[in-house]
Design an enzyme around this catalytic site. Structure first.
Site, PDB file in Angstrom:
ATOM      1  CB  CYS A 180      -0.917   0.052   1.238  1.00 24.66           C
ATOM      2  SG  CYS A 180      -1.775   1.480   1.540  1.00 24.66           S
TER       3      CYS A 180
ATOM      4  CB  CYS B  97      -1.500   4.300   4.460  1.00 29.29           C
ATOM      5  SG  CYS B  97      -2.975   3.926   3.768  1.00 29.29           S
ATOM      6  CB  SER B  98       0.571   0.404   6.096  1.00 31.79           C
ATOM      7  OG  SER B  98      -0.369   0.968   7.395  1.00 31.79           O
ATOM      8  CB  CYS B  99      -4.374  -0.628   2.898  1.00 34.58           C
ATOM      9  SG  CYS B  99      -5.028   0.887   3.058  1.00 34.58           S
TER      10      CYS B  99
END
Lengths: 194, 95
Positions: free
Chosen positions: A102, A105-107
């Protein structure tokens, strides 16, 4: 811009202020949010994703359903119930290797993979894996044959991705549980093979 | 409402650089790709992230880009999840 995290501190302050207000007004009791987060995380583990993979390896009909509609298939096993997110499972084959990221962000599918490792959230992984995935995978110890095509899945909206790794050779006689025990979180992200 | 793009459609992402949140990453702006599949409709994050309750709901597509088209080199592909309004059609007569 979501790519810049200079406003993280501001968001954290707003969240804390909101929590305080909810507690002061009696909407939430102290610690209720922590309990909810703990309960969510207790159900979130890479062991869940590993069980899904092992089932797909032993049950071709489940595997077809998993690749066609990931959310519905994992719900058959009791995962992601009530989730608004769409799960898309991408299958590694002899010719294609998949890896997820991602960049904004950090999905990532928390319930199936557990809390994300710190490298997954790092600027370095997020910026490099879309640009030079072969080099990044090699640093993880995964050397892919030159002819293997790499597909990088950047979760920029509401879909969450999970990799279906290739089943290792010589595991035909393995029971499902033993197969699941072999599947690591990195294999579900695509930064390792099984 | 019918989807604007079918799987296999050639598309180009917009080049815009909005002052607000967007889910079109900078590295994929103004780039050509091919629609893989529709993912389902979702509120446009650019609008909902600004706190507006009336964000338009659009189809989101998985769109596949060749590394060469994104970075000028590389033999891999990158697939992004993009809202319909980030995309425009590439005409058949465009090379």
């Amino acid at each position: 811009m979501s790519g810049d995290h200079h406003d993280d501190a501001l968001i954290s302050r707003r969240v804390r202020r909101l929590e305080t207000l909810l507690e002061e007004r009696g909407v939430l009791s102290g610690g209720a949010l922590d309990e909810a987060i703990d309960a969510f995380l207790a159900q979130s583990s890479p062991a869940n994703g590993a069980r899904v993979v092992a089932r797909a390896w032993v049950d071709p009909s489940f595997k077809s359903r998993l690749l066609a509609d990931g959310t519905a298939a994992v719900q058959e096993l009791g995962y992601m119930e009530g989730s608004y997110q769409r799960l898309r499972v991408v299958e590694n084959t002899e010719s294609v290797h998949n890896v997820i990221v991602c960049t904004l962000c950090s999905c990532y599918p928390l319930r199936l993979l557990g809390p994300s490792p710190s490298w997954y959230k790092s600027e370095s992984y997020r910026s490099r894996v879309v640009r030079e995935p072969r080099a990044v995978l090699a640093e993880f110890g995964l050397a892919l044959p030159a002819g293997t095509e790499i597909a990088v899945w950047d979760s920029s909206a509401e879909t969450r991705y999970m990799v279906l790794p290739r089943r290792p050779a010589d595991t035909e006689s393995f029971p499902e549980e033993e197969l699941a025990a072999r599947v690591t979180r990195n294999a579900l992200i695509g930064t390792a093979a099984v | 409402m019918a989807d604007r793009f079918a799987p296999g459609a050639r598309v180009r992402t917009f080049r815009h650089d909005p002052p607000h949140h967007t889910r079109l990453p900078r590295y994929a702006r103004g780039k050509r790709g091919v629609v893989v599949e529709p993912e389902g409709r979702a509120e446009l994050a650019d609008v909902s992230a600004q706190g507006h309750g009336d964000a338009p709901v659009e189809q989101v597509y998985a769109v596949r880009f060749a590394a060469r088209d994104l970075w000028g080199e590389g033999d891999h592909h990158v697939v992004l999840d993009l809202w319909e309004s980030y995309l425009e059609e590439v005409r058949d007569d465009e090379r």
